[in-house]
Design a protein around this motif. Structure first.
Motif, PDB file in Angstrom:
ATOM      1  N   GLY A 107       0.822  -1.199   0.000  1.00 56.30           N
ATOM      2  CA  GLY A 107       0.000   0.000   0.000  1.00 56.30           C
ATOM      3  C   GLY A 107       0.854   1.245   0.000  1.00 56.30           C
ATOM      4  O   GLY A 107       1.732   1.416  -0.856  1.00 56.30           O
ATOM      5  N   ASP A 108       0.642   2.102   0.983  1.00 57.40           N
ATOM      6  CA  ASP A 108       1.392   3.363   1.046  1.00 57.40           C
ATOM      7  C   ASP A 108       2.498   3.322   2.091  1.00 57.40           C
ATOM      8  O   ASP A 108       2.960   4.365   2.548  1.00 57.40           O
ATOM      9  CB  ASP A 108       0.441   4.525   1.340  1.00 57.40           C
ATOM     10  N   ARG A 109       2.943   2.124   2.461  1.00 59.52           N
ATOM     11  CA  ARG A 109       3.978   1.990   3.481  1.00 59.52           C
ATOM     12  C   ARG A 109       5.093   1.048   3.001  1.00 59.52           C
ATOM     13  O   ARG A 109       4.872   0.185   2.141  1.00 59.52           O
ATOM     14  CB  ARG A 109       3.392   1.453   4.791  1.00 59.52           C
ATOM     15  N   LEU A 110       6.258   1.221   3.581  1.00 61.15           N
ATOM     16  CA  LEU A 110       7.370   0.307   3.363  1.00 61.15           C
ATOM     17  C   LEU A 110       7.559  -0.528   4.623  1.00 61.15           C
ATOM     18  O   LEU A 110       7.879   0.004   5.682  1.00 61.15           O
ATOM     19  CB  LEU A 110       8.663   1.072   3.058  1.00 61.15           C
ATOM     20  N   GLY A 195       8.896  -3.526  11.216  1.00 57.81           N
ATOM     21  CA  GLY A 195       8.178  -2.265  11.335  1.00 57.81           C
ATOM     22  C   GLY A 195       7.781  -1.780   9.954  1.00 57.81           C
ATOM     23  O   GLY A 195       7.989  -2.466   8.946  1.00 57.81           O
ATOM     24  N   SER A 196       7.216  -0.579   9.892  1.00 59.47           N
ATOM     25  CA  SER A 196       6.837   0.002   8.608  1.00 59.47           C
ATOM     26  C   SER A 196       6.917   1.517   8.694  1.00 59.47           C
ATOM     27  O   SER A 196       6.842   2.103   9.780  1.00 59.47           O
ATOM     28  CB  SER A 196       5.434  -0.443   8.192  1.00 59.47           C
ATOM     29  N   THR A 197       7.075   2.139   7.527  1.00 60.75           N
ATOM     30  CA  THR A 197       7.237   3.588   7.423  1.00 60.75           C
ATOM     31  C   THR A 197       6.396   4.092   6.260  1.00 60.75           C
ATOM     32  O   THR A 197       6.396   3.462   5.188  1.00 60.75           O
ATOM     33  CB  THR A 197       8.715   3.949   7.171  1.00 60.75           C
ATOM     34  N   PRO A 198       5.691   5.210   6.408  1.00 68.11           N
ATOM     35  CA  PRO A 198       4.955   5.759   5.265  1.00 68.11           C
ATOM     36  C   PRO A 198       5.897   6.066   4.100  1.00 68.11           C
ATOM     37  O   PRO A 198       6.974   6.644   4.292  1.00 68.11           O
ATOM     38  CB  PRO A 198       4.334   7.042   5.829  1.00 68.11           C
ATOM     39  N   LEU A 199       5.519   5.664   2.910  1.00 64.18           N
ATOM     40  CA  LEU A 199       6.361   5.897   1.746  1.00 64.18           C
ATOM     41  C   LEU A 199       6.630   7.372   1.504  1.00 64.18           C
ATOM     42  O   LEU A 199       7.715   7.746   1.036  1.00 64.18           O
ATOM     43  CB  LEU A 199       5.701   5.292   0.502  1.00 64.18           C
ATOM     44  N   ASP A 200       5.655   8.231   1.830  1.00 61.08           N
ATOM     45  CA  ASP A 200       5.860   9.650   1.555  1.00 61.08           C
ATOM     46  C   ASP A 200       6.870  10.304   2.500  1.00 61.08           C
ATOM     47  O   ASP A 200       7.211  11.474   2.332  1.00 61.08           O
ATOM     48  CB  ASP A 200       4.532  10.413   1.558  1.00 61.08           C
ATOM     49  N   GLU A 201       7.377   9.551   3.474  1.00 59.42           N
ATOM     50  CA  GLU A 201       8.432  10.047   4.351  1.00 59.42           C
ATOM     51  C   GLU A 201       9.817   9.610   3.908  1.00 59.42           C
ATOM     52  O   GLU A 201      10.820   9.993   4.515  1.00 59.42           O
ATOM     53  CB  GLU A 201       8.196   9.568   5.789  1.00 59.42           C
TER      54      GLU A 201
END
Length: 274
Positions: A107-110, A195-201
């Motif tokens: 989705g929108d996360r890595l 863990g995961s991080t928002p892609l837009d960051e």
């Protein structure tokens, strides 16, 4: 998205025990745990076989299923076990093992997974990088090492000390209070850092074997932003070339005490923005 991969064996003519691969939205790096001379193994297969077999299976599991990265790793370990349980003693403490780093877009996360001492670096937009590495093996090594005894690389004392330390690892490997690696126990995957991080960051992500992270985390010749800049401007092969130059300047480990003069070095640089 742009993905660049470089990998180099520790020295010419030697098997590369690292593995790296990428697929759309996914990167995987495996660093096989090389065995010092004299260490017995219950397995007829090489560490490089284990690394590339586990890596290929993990790549497939993470792409083709909706499993979490940890569950995909556990399933991959089980599948590797099934490939050689009939020919090898999987209960032997010297069975091949490896570190694992994986990153996947969902989705929108890595999403990420890190098991043992390879490194994941998240290059964040407008902020300092986040460096993720499992330091439990380093904590065990600090318990085992005598800081006043640092034999030079290439000496019989160094070789004997390295073999002794690796043999002592058996009491700590894949046990609570010790350290965790991908080996023959699927449950080790539950102990990975995830863990995961928002892609837009994020601007980019780097997956590094410990042989490719040395300039920053062992030699102190680069900061993590410096390392990311090299990867972005010149690519992973340049990072490895600079690592080899530093290693060659200290062939006996007098400046930077270490287990190996040179190690297999693998870097994956994944640019997430244009």
């Amino acid at each position: 998205m742009r993905v660049l991969i470089a990998s180099e064996a520790a020295r010419p003519g030697r098997d590369n025990e690292d593995f790296a691969a990428a697929a759309p939205g996914l990167g995987v790096l495996i660093d096989g745990a090389g065995a010092p001379a004299g260490l017995e193994s219950g397995c007829s297969h090489s560490v490089s076989w284990y690394a590339r077999t586990l890596g290929g299976l993990l790549l497939a599991e993470a792409i083709e299923t909706k499993l979490s990265l940890a569950d995909a790793l556990a399933a991959s370990i089980e599948r590797v076990n099934a490939l050689h349980s009939g020919t090898c003693d999987l209960r032997h403490p010297g069975s091949p093992s490896a570190t694992v780093v994986a990153a996947r877009v969902v989705g929108d996360r890595l999403e990420h997974l890190v098991l043992s001492d390879s490194v994941l670096v998240l290059d964040r937009t407008g902020a300092d990088p986040v460096v993720i590495s499992d330091d439990r093996l380093a904590e065990v090594n600090r318990k085992l090492d005598d800081p006043d005894e640092r034999p030079l690389l290439g000496t019989s004392e160094h070789a004997a000390g390295l073999l002794s330390r690796v043999q002592k690892h058996a009491a700590y490997r894949n046990r609570p209070g010790g350290f965790w690696v991908a080996g023959t126990k699927p449950e080790a995957a539950e102990q990975a850092l995830t863990g995961s991080t928002p892609l837009d960051e994020l601007q980019a992500v780097a997956l590094l074997s410990d042989g490719a992270s040395r300039l920053a985390d062992r030699f102190g010749l680069m900061t993590w932003p410096d390392l990311l800049a090299v990867l972005d401007k010149s690519g992973p092969a340049e990072l490895i070339a600079r690592t080899r130059e530093a290693e060659a300047s200290d062939p006996d480990g007098a400046r930077w005490p270490r287990g190996k003069a040179s190690d297999d070095a693998t870097a994956v640089y994944w640019a997430l923005t244009d």
